[in-house]
Scaffold this active site. Structure first.
Site, PDB file in Angstrom:
ATOM      1  N   THR A 133      27.924 -36.855  17.836  1.00 47.09           N
ATOM      2  CA  THR A 133      26.735 -36.241  18.433  1.00 47.09           C
ATOM      3  C   THR A 133      25.553 -37.207  18.394  1.00 47.09           C
ATOM      4  O   THR A 133      25.510 -38.113  17.556  1.00 47.09           O
ATOM      5  CB  THR A 133      26.390 -34.960  17.642  1.00 47.09           C
ATOM      6  OG1 THR A 133      25.073 -34.556  17.934  1.00 47.09           O
ATOM      7  CG2 THR A 133      26.469 -35.175  16.144  1.00 47.09           C
ATOM      8  N   ASP A 134      24.576 -36.970  19.281  1.00 41.82           N
ATOM      9  CA  ASP A 134      23.330 -37.753  19.216  1.00 41.82           C
ATOM     10  C   ASP A 134      22.478 -37.353  18.006  1.00 41.82           C
ATOM     11  O   ASP A 134      21.536 -38.050  17.652  1.00 41.82           O
ATOM     12  CB  ASP A 134      22.525 -37.623  20.511  1.00 41.82           C
ATOM     13  CG  ASP A 134      22.129 -36.199  20.850  1.00 41.82           C
ATOM     14  OD1 ASP A 134      22.563 -35.255  20.149  1.00 41.82           O
ATOM     15  OD2 ASP A 134      21.375 -36.014  21.836  1.00 41.82           O
ATOM     16  N   GLU A 135      22.832 -36.229  17.367  1.00 44.57           N
ATOM     17  CA  GLU A 135      22.026 -35.762  16.232  1.00 44.57           C
ATOM     18  C   GLU A 135      22.108 -36.714  15.036  1.00 44.57           C
ATOM     19  O   GLU A 135      21.273 -36.647  14.136  1.00 44.57           O
ATOM     20  CB  GLU A 135      22.430 -34.342  15.834  1.00 44.57           C
ATOM     21  CG  GLU A 135      22.272 -33.375  16.990  1.00 44.57           C
ATOM     22  CD  GLU A 135      22.477 -31.914  16.616  1.00 44.57           C
ATOM     23  OE1 GLU A 135      22.169 -31.537  15.481  1.00 44.57           O
ATOM     24  OE2 GLU A 135      22.933 -31.153  17.489  1.00 44.57           O
ATOM     25  N   TYR A 158      24.698 -30.481   9.119  1.00 44.86           N
ATOM     26  CA  TYR A 158      25.655 -30.755  10.206  1.00 44.86           C
ATOM     27  C   TYR A 158      25.603 -32.221  10.627  1.00 44.86           C
ATOM     28  O   TYR A 158      26.628 -32.917  10.631  1.00 44.86           O
ATOM     29  CB  TYR A 158      25.360 -29.855  11.421  1.00 44.86           C
ATOM     30  CG  TYR A 158      26.021 -30.335  12.703  1.00 44.86           C
ATOM     31  CD1 TYR A 158      27.405 -30.290  12.843  1.00 44.86           C
ATOM     32  CD2 TYR A 158      25.257 -30.852  13.755  1.00 44.86           C
ATOM     33  CE1 TYR A 158      28.024 -30.749  14.005  1.00 44.86           C
ATOM     34  CE2 TYR A 158      25.870 -31.308  14.919  1.00 44.86           C
ATOM     35  CZ  TYR A 158      27.242 -31.255  15.041  1.00 44.86           C
ATOM     36  OH  TYR A 158      27.845 -31.717  16.183  1.00 44.86           O
ATOM     37  N   LYS A 162      28.422 -35.281  10.339  1.00 40.55           N
ATOM     38  CA  LYS A 162      28.939 -36.040  11.493  1.00 40.55           C
ATOM     39  C   LYS A 162      28.660 -37.536  11.311  1.00 40.55           C
ATOM     40  O   LYS A 162      29.509 -38.374  11.595  1.00 40.55           O
ATOM     41  CB  LYS A 162      28.301 -35.542  12.802  1.00 40.55           C
ATOM     42  CG  LYS A 162      28.709 -34.143  13.220  1.00 40.55           C
ATOM     43  CD  LYS A 162      30.197 -33.990  13.517  1.00 40.55           C
ATOM     44  CE  LYS A 162      30.644 -34.791  14.710  1.00 40.55           C
ATOM     45  NZ  LYS A 162      32.092 -34.553  14.999  1.00 40.55           N
TER      46      LYS A 162
HETATM   47  P1  NAD Z   1      33.407 -25.908  18.637  1.00 39.35           P
HETATM   48  O1  NAD Z   1      32.790 -25.356  17.392  1.00 39.35           O
HETATM   49  O2  NAD Z   1      33.310 -25.128  19.897  1.00 39.35           O
HETATM   50  O3  NAD Z   1      34.966 -26.184  18.388  1.00 39.35           O
HETATM   51  C1  NAD Z   1      35.450 -26.771  17.227  1.00 39.35           C
HETATM   52  C2  NAD Z   1      36.953 -26.541  17.188  1.00 39.35           C
HETATM   53  O4  NAD Z   1      37.450 -27.200  16.009  1.00 39.35           O
HETATM   54  C3  NAD Z   1      37.351 -25.068  17.068  1.00 39.35           C
HETATM   55  O5  NAD Z   1      38.379 -24.782  17.987  1.00 39.35           O
HETATM   56  C4  NAD Z   1      37.839 -24.930  15.638  1.00 39.35           C
HETATM   57  O6  NAD Z   1      38.851 -23.938  15.482  1.00 39.35           O
HETATM   58  C5  NAD Z   1      38.365 -26.323  15.365  1.00 39.35           C
HETATM   59  N1  NAD Z   1      38.379 -26.656  13.929  1.00 39.35           N
HETATM   60  C6  NAD Z   1      37.376 -26.490  13.034  1.00 39.35           C
HETATM   61  N2  NAD Z   1      37.761 -26.924  11.817  1.00 39.35           N
HETATM   62  C7  NAD Z   1      39.027 -27.398  11.950  1.00 39.35           C
HETATM   63  C8  NAD Z   1      39.952 -27.995  11.069  1.00 39.35           C
HETATM   64  N3  NAD Z   1      39.655 -28.186   9.767  1.00 39.35           N
HETATM   65  N4  NAD Z   1      41.157 -28.376  11.551  1.00 39.35           N
HETATM   66  C9  NAD Z   1      41.477 -28.176  12.853  1.00 39.35           C
HETATM   67  N5  NAD Z   1      40.637 -27.598  13.733  1.00 39.35           N
HETATM   68  C10 NAD Z   1      39.422 -27.223  13.296  1.00 39.35           C
HETATM   69  O7  NAD Z   1      32.784 -27.347  18.800  1.00 39.35           O
HETATM   70  P2  NAD Z   1      32.415 -28.149  20.153  1.00 39.35           P
HETATM   71  O8  NAD Z   1      31.070 -27.733  20.580  1.00 39.35           O
HETATM   72  O9  NAD Z   1      33.558 -28.072  21.084  1.00 39.35           O
HETATM   73  O10 NAD Z   1      32.302 -29.621  19.571  1.00 39.35           O
HETATM   74  C11 NAD Z   1      33.442 -30.473  19.499  1.00 39.35           C
HETATM   75  C12 NAD Z   1      33.032 -31.793  18.895  1.00 39.35           C
HETATM   76  O11 NAD Z   1      32.025 -32.397  19.688  1.00 39.35           O
HETATM   77  C13 NAD Z   1      32.453 -31.662  17.479  1.00 39.35           C
HETATM   78  O12 NAD Z   1      32.911 -32.739  16.723  1.00 39.35           O
HETATM   79  C14 NAD Z   1      30.957 -31.778  17.692  1.00 39.35           C
HETATM   80  O13 NAD Z   1      30.342 -32.349  16.576  1.00 39.35           O
HETATM   81  C15 NAD Z   1      30.887 -32.703  18.890  1.00 39.35           C
HETATM   82  N6  NAD Z   1      29.712 -32.544  19.754  1.00 39.35           N
HETATM   83  C16 NAD Z   1      29.372 -31.309  20.239  1.00 39.35           C
HETATM   84  C17 NAD Z   1      28.268 -31.199  21.091  1.00 39.35           C
HETATM   85  C18 NAD Z   1      27.885 -29.867  21.689  1.00 39.35           C
HETATM   86  O14 NAD Z   1      26.844 -29.781  22.346  1.00 39.35           O
HETATM   87  N7  NAD Z   1      28.691 -28.819  21.554  1.00 39.35           N
HETATM   88  C19 NAD Z   1      27.520 -32.326  21.426  1.00 39.35           C
HETATM   89  C20 NAD Z   1      27.914 -33.567  20.907  1.00 39.35           C
HETATM   90  C21 NAD Z   1      29.010 -33.662  20.085  1.00 39.35           C
END
Ligand code: NAD
Length: 340
Positions: A133-135, A158, A162
């Protein structure tokens, strides 16, 4: 080694978009590894679950034995690591799962990937793509952008978890020559977004005539990217990205939270007017700000645009309209989410 990819967290918001993109538009086989926490929902994969190139395993990424066996059995050419605890507010209330999955889980994947790559000498054939993430870069003032050279300065549990996982990935690249790539993306939005996050929360509160909570003054700024544009960027990183590099991915769509919420209300006023004729924006309620709320995130995405030829296909207006329409048509998916 096979034309097969592991996607961890594939039942989540971005992971499911990535799997839909790969299965529909590319020839790879995909193995989805997801623990199915409250945020995982297999309904998000309905469109692809019958496809013979798709398989699902309900495993925890921190479970070394199961992950190791999957590597040995399926011999993937890449892994996208998206499994994570992803909600900042939850990390402020209880950080333990964030440390366990985001840090210990990533460490476990790195170790399993290292064993696999070293035993079969796959250093030039395999890619470990870590989605971040950019965070991790902290908070910006009114001006400036994050890019790949910005120093890490995470501020929430969080973003710290990350950032920690990113640093482990960098260490495994430098120390063990594990072929890794990191992507740091801005806020995503779009279909199948869990209804605790700002955009789906706003839509769902509005449709249920509940108050729409807005933190602080509503002036915090995020740069929004349509999730399918992120998924396409990740496939480009797989096919063209340079090992050892990071790529910042952003939408060039900076909006205050108030602008986001007001835009959604205006679209709903058009598409689904309230019976009493008032605007959905009358439901907006300012609530006590998030602790340590970062003011602004914004990404300079020049590197991925220039080096890999990525271009987002959606601007904020087209993406947010498509998103609101999707939620209006898919309330059954919202009802299938485990909101607690
Ligand atoms: P999300 O919370 O929608 O999905 C996370 C998924 O990971 C879920 O399906 C959950 O069941 C699974 N999970 C959690 N713990 C687990 C474990 N121990 N083993 C296996 N599976 C597990 O998250 P998202 O929004 O789809 O984000 C996905 C990734 O992208 C994350 O790493 C997040 O940090 C990163 N990200 C998200 C955003 C955003 O805006 N949503 C932006 C930048 C980066």
């Amino acid at each position: 080694m096979n034309n097969l990819i592991f996607v961890t967290g594939g039942a989540g918001f971005i992971g499911s978009a990535l799997i839909r993109e790969i299965i529909k538009n590319h020839n790879y086989e995909v193995i989805n590894i997801d623990k199915l926490t409250y945020a995982g929902n297999l309904q998000s994969l309905k469109e692809v679950e019958q496809n013979s190139r798709y398989k699902f395993f309900q495993y925890d990424i921190a479970d070394k034995q199961n992950i190791r066996e999957l590597f040995l059995k399926y011999q993937p050419c890449a892994i996208f690591n998206l499994a994570a605890e992803s909600h900042v507010d939850r990390s402020i209330m209880a950080a333990h799962e964030f440390i366990q999955t985001n840090i210990v889980g990533t460490f476990t994947l790195l170790e399993c990937a290292r064993e696999y790559v070293e035993s079969l000498n796959l250093h030039n054939k395999f890619k470990f793509i870590h989605i971040s993430t950019d965070e991790v870069y902290g908070s910006l003032g009114e001006s400036g952008y994050f890019n790949e050279n910005t120093a890490y300065d995470p501020r929430s549990p969080y973003s710290s978890s990350k950032a920690s996982s990113d640093l482990l990935v960098k260490a495994w690249y430098h120390t063990y020559k594990l072929p890794t790539i990191i992507t740091n993306c801005t806020n995503n939005y779009g279909p199948y977004h869990f209804p605790e996050k700002l955009i789906p929360l706003t839509i769902n509160c509005a449709l249920k005539s509940k108050k729409i909570p807005l933190y602080g003054s509503g002036k915090n700024i995020r740069d929004w990217l349509f999730v399918e544009d992120h998924a396409r960027a990740l496939v480009l990183v797989l096919n063209k990205g340079q090992v050892g590099q990071s790529y910042c991915i952003g939408g060039q769509n900076e909006k205050t939270n108030l602008q986001v919420v007001t835009t959604i209300c205006n679209i709903l006023d058009e598409l689904n007017p309230r019976v009493d004729g008032t605007s959905y924006s009358s439901l907006i309620e300012y609530v006590t700000d998030r602790k340590g709320h970062d003011f602004r995130y914004a990404i300079d995405a020049s590197k991925i645009i220039q080096q890999l030829g990525w271009q987002p296909q959606f601007n904020f207006n087209s993406g947010i309209t498509a998103t609101v329409k999707w939620y209006l048509a898919n309330q059954d998916w919202v009802d299938s989410c485990h909101i607690n």
